[in-house]
Write an enzyme that holds these catalytic residues in place. Structure first.
Site, PDB file in Angstrom:
ATOM      1  N   ASP A  82      46.921 103.883 118.739  1.00  0.00           N
ATOM      2  CA  ASP A  82      47.040 104.641 117.490  1.00  0.00           C
ATOM      3  C   ASP A  82      45.701 105.319 117.181  1.00  0.00           C
ATOM      4  O   ASP A  82      44.653 104.676 117.179  1.00  0.00           O
ATOM      5  CB  ASP A  82      47.425 103.679 116.362  1.00  0.00           C
ATOM      6  CG  ASP A  82      47.770 104.385 115.070  1.00  0.00           C
ATOM      7  OD1 ASP A  82      48.220 105.547 115.128  1.00  0.00           O
ATOM      8  OD2 ASP A  82      47.618 103.761 113.996  1.00  0.00           O
ATOM      9  N   ASP A 104      44.121 111.922 118.687  1.00  0.00           N
ATOM     10  CA  ASP A 104      44.090 112.532 117.360  1.00  0.00           C
ATOM     11  C   ASP A 104      42.960 113.551 117.279  1.00  0.00           C
ATOM     12  O   ASP A 104      41.817 113.222 116.953  1.00  0.00           O
ATOM     13  CB  ASP A 104      43.911 111.450 116.293  1.00  0.00           C
ATOM     14  CG  ASP A 104      43.933 112.025 114.885  1.00  0.00           C
ATOM     15  OD1 ASP A 104      44.101 113.258 114.737  1.00  0.00           O
ATOM     16  OD2 ASP A 104      43.789 111.245 113.920  1.00  0.00           O
ATOM     17  N   GLY A 181      47.162 104.408 103.814  1.00  0.00           N
ATOM     18  CA  GLY A 181      46.755 103.484 102.766  1.00  0.00           C
ATOM     19  C   GLY A 181      47.868 103.186 101.777  1.00  0.00           C
ATOM     20  O   GLY A 181      49.023 103.573 101.956  1.00  0.00           O
ATOM     21  N   HIS A 211      53.052 109.488 110.327  1.00  0.00           N
ATOM     22  CA  HIS A 211      52.028 108.485 110.028  1.00  0.00           C
ATOM     23  C   HIS A 211      51.995 108.272 108.516  1.00  0.00           C
ATOM     24  O   HIS A 211      52.570 109.042 107.753  1.00  0.00           O
ATOM     25  CB  HIS A 211      50.656 108.977 110.506  1.00  0.00           C
ATOM     26  CG  HIS A 211      50.477 108.938 111.988  1.00  0.00           C
ATOM     27  ND1 HIS A 211      49.471 108.247 112.599  1.00  0.00           N
ATOM     28  CD2 HIS A 211      51.195 109.514 112.990  1.00  0.00           C
ATOM     29  CE1 HIS A 211      49.554 108.392 113.912  1.00  0.00           C
ATOM     30  NE2 HIS A 211      50.594 109.166 114.171  1.00  0.00           N
ATOM     31  N   GLY A 212      51.303 107.228 108.091  1.00  0.00           N
ATOM     32  CA  GLY A 212      51.134 106.989 106.654  1.00  0.00           C
ATOM     33  C   GLY A 212      52.446 106.788 105.941  1.00  0.00           C
ATOM     34  O   GLY A 212      52.618 107.234 104.804  1.00  0.00           O
ATOM     35  N   ALA A 213      53.391 106.077 106.585  1.00  0.00           N
ATOM     36  CA  ALA A 213      54.751 105.996 106.045  1.00  0.00           C
ATOM     37  C   ALA A 213      55.127 104.619 105.529  1.00  0.00           C
ATOM     38  O   ALA A 213      56.311 104.289 105.427  1.00  0.00           O
ATOM     39  CB  ALA A 213      55.752 106.441 107.118  1.00  0.00           C
ATOM     40  N   SER A 214      54.144 103.785 105.193  1.00  0.00           N
ATOM     41  CA  SER A 214      54.475 102.501 104.571  1.00  0.00           C
ATOM     42  C   SER A 214      55.083 102.742 103.197  1.00  0.00           C
ATOM     43  O   SER A 214      54.713 103.687 102.492  1.00  0.00           O
ATOM     44  CB  SER A 214      53.224 101.616 104.448  1.00  0.00           C
ATOM     45  OG  SER A 214      52.878 101.053 105.698  1.00  0.00           O
ATOM     46  N   ASN A 254      55.285 105.162 111.615  1.00  0.00           N
ATOM     47  CA  ASN A 254      54.188 104.200 111.704  1.00  0.00           C
ATOM     48  C   ASN A 254      54.145 103.303 110.482  1.00  0.00           C
ATOM     49  O   ASN A 254      54.251 103.791 109.343  1.00  0.00           O
ATOM     50  CB  ASN A 254      52.854 104.931 111.848  1.00  0.00           C
ATOM     51  CG  ASN A 254      52.651 105.517 113.222  1.00  0.00           C
ATOM     52  OD1 ASN A 254      53.578 105.651 114.006  1.00  0.00           O
ATOM     53  ND2 ASN A 254      51.410 105.862 113.528  1.00  0.00           N
ATOM     54  N   ILE A 255      53.920 102.008 110.720  1.00  0.00           N
ATOM     55  CA  ILE A 255      53.859 101.040 109.621  1.00  0.00           C
ATOM     56  C   ILE A 255      52.666 100.125 109.847  1.00  0.00           C
ATOM     57  O   ILE A 255      52.616  99.383 110.831  1.00  0.00           O
ATOM     58  CB  ILE A 255      55.169 100.226 109.530  1.00  0.00           C
ATOM     59  CG1 ILE A 255      56.344 101.166 109.225  1.00  0.00           C
ATOM     60  CG2 ILE A 255      55.054  99.152 108.452  1.00  0.00           C
ATOM     61  CD1 ILE A 255      57.707 100.564 109.440  1.00  0.00           C
TER      62      ILE A 255
END
EC number: 4.1.2.13
Length: 309
Positions: A82, A104, A181, A211-214, A254-255
């Protein structure tokens, strides 16, 4: 069973209009909780390792833990890097046994991002490893990734097509409003589904990544705060939005933050209610169970990937 790439996983996910969970791992208990959940749900699984996790746990230890998970579970698992920030870390992971890497270059100018990504793609593909690239910048903080709101940029659909064609990258992480975050939105949560749908139309059949998908589950935020945490105002991506994204070409979600919250909330609660306990097994066992239950919830209600093996 050996590690697999994400290629077949994503083809099935795109066709079935669901997403595969990519869960960040840092230690044994996190890996065990995630893998147990995926096995019970018979769900496809990506375990991903950040540069920070490699520094913390050591590349070799993480590889051996994942090998143990493969042997114990019998699941097909993809091991993914990642946020690889340069060619060297991607090369190290390709050479070190990973089946997938992310390079990235999103902080770079467009042409430099293409050059870096293509260099990684050429090296990885020659060794049977798949590559994820990123175009657009997500706001927020996660390990070494730290992007302010003013520096965040959404993915340009025309550039996305050019980027994929010129690099040969296997999947693309896009920016449509998620962020790293626990503090993703100041006001009403909103993702740019019009932009997502346009990218999907322009890249038919191509796997996209969020990404950033919590979702920053409220129960874990409450527990953290009840037992000494400082997470007032934390707000994640609504589950319904992620389910919708899975129908529009997003094949990998992504988690990471939710794993951290689940583990931390459980440990905080245990130590607060068992102040005399100093045995790590006693507070890590319920933490592992909390991760397992949270991942099962994600598989069923966010990713929609139960019974997809």
């Amino acid at each position: 069973m050996p590690l697999i790439t994400s290629k077949e996983m994503f083809a099935k996910a795109y066709e079935g209009q669901y997403a595969v969970g990519a869960f960040n791992v840092n230690n044994m208990e996190i890996i065990q909780g995630i893998v147990e959940a995926a096995k019970e749900e018979q769900a496809p699984l990506i375990l991903q390792v950040s540069a920070g996790a490699r520094k913390y746990a050591n590349h070799t230890y993480l590889i051996k833990l994942v090998e143990a998970a493969l042997e114990d579970s019998g699941l097909p698992i993809c091991l993914h890097l990642d946020h690889g920030e340069d060619f060297e870390i991607c090369k190290s992971c390709v050479d070190g046994g990973f089946s997938s890497v992310m390079v990235d270059g999103s902080k770079l100018p467009f042409e430099e991002n293409i050059a870096l990504t293509k260099k990684v793609v050429d090296y990885a593909h020659a060794r049977g490893v798949v590559v994820e690239g990123e175009l657009g910048r997500l706001a927020g903080v996660e390990d070494a990734v730290n992007v302010s709101a003013k520096d965040a940029t959404y993915t340009d659909p025309d550039q996305a097509v050019e980027f994929v064609e010129r690099t040969g990258v296997d999947s693309l992480a896009i920016a449509i409003g998620t962020s790293h975050g626990a503090y993703k939105f100041k006001g009403e949560p909103e993702l740019d589904f019009e932009r997502l749908a346009k990218i999907t139309r322009m890249l038919p059949g191509y796997p996209l990544v969020l990404h950033g998908a919590s979702t920053v589950l409220p129960e874990f935020v409450r527990k953290c705060n009840d037992f000494g945490g400082q997470l007032k105002g934390a707000q994640g991506v609504p589950e319904a939005m992620l389910l919708e994204a899975g129908k529009l070409g997003v094949c990998k979600i992504n988690i990471d933050t939710d794993l951290r919250l689940a583990m931390t909330a459980s440990i905080r609660e245990h130590l607060a209610t068992h102040p005399g306990d100093f045995d790590p097994r006693q507070y890590l066992k319920p933490a592992r169970e909390a991760i397992k239950n949270m991942v099962k919830h994600k598989i069923r209600n966010v990713l929609n990937c139960s019974n997809r093996l």
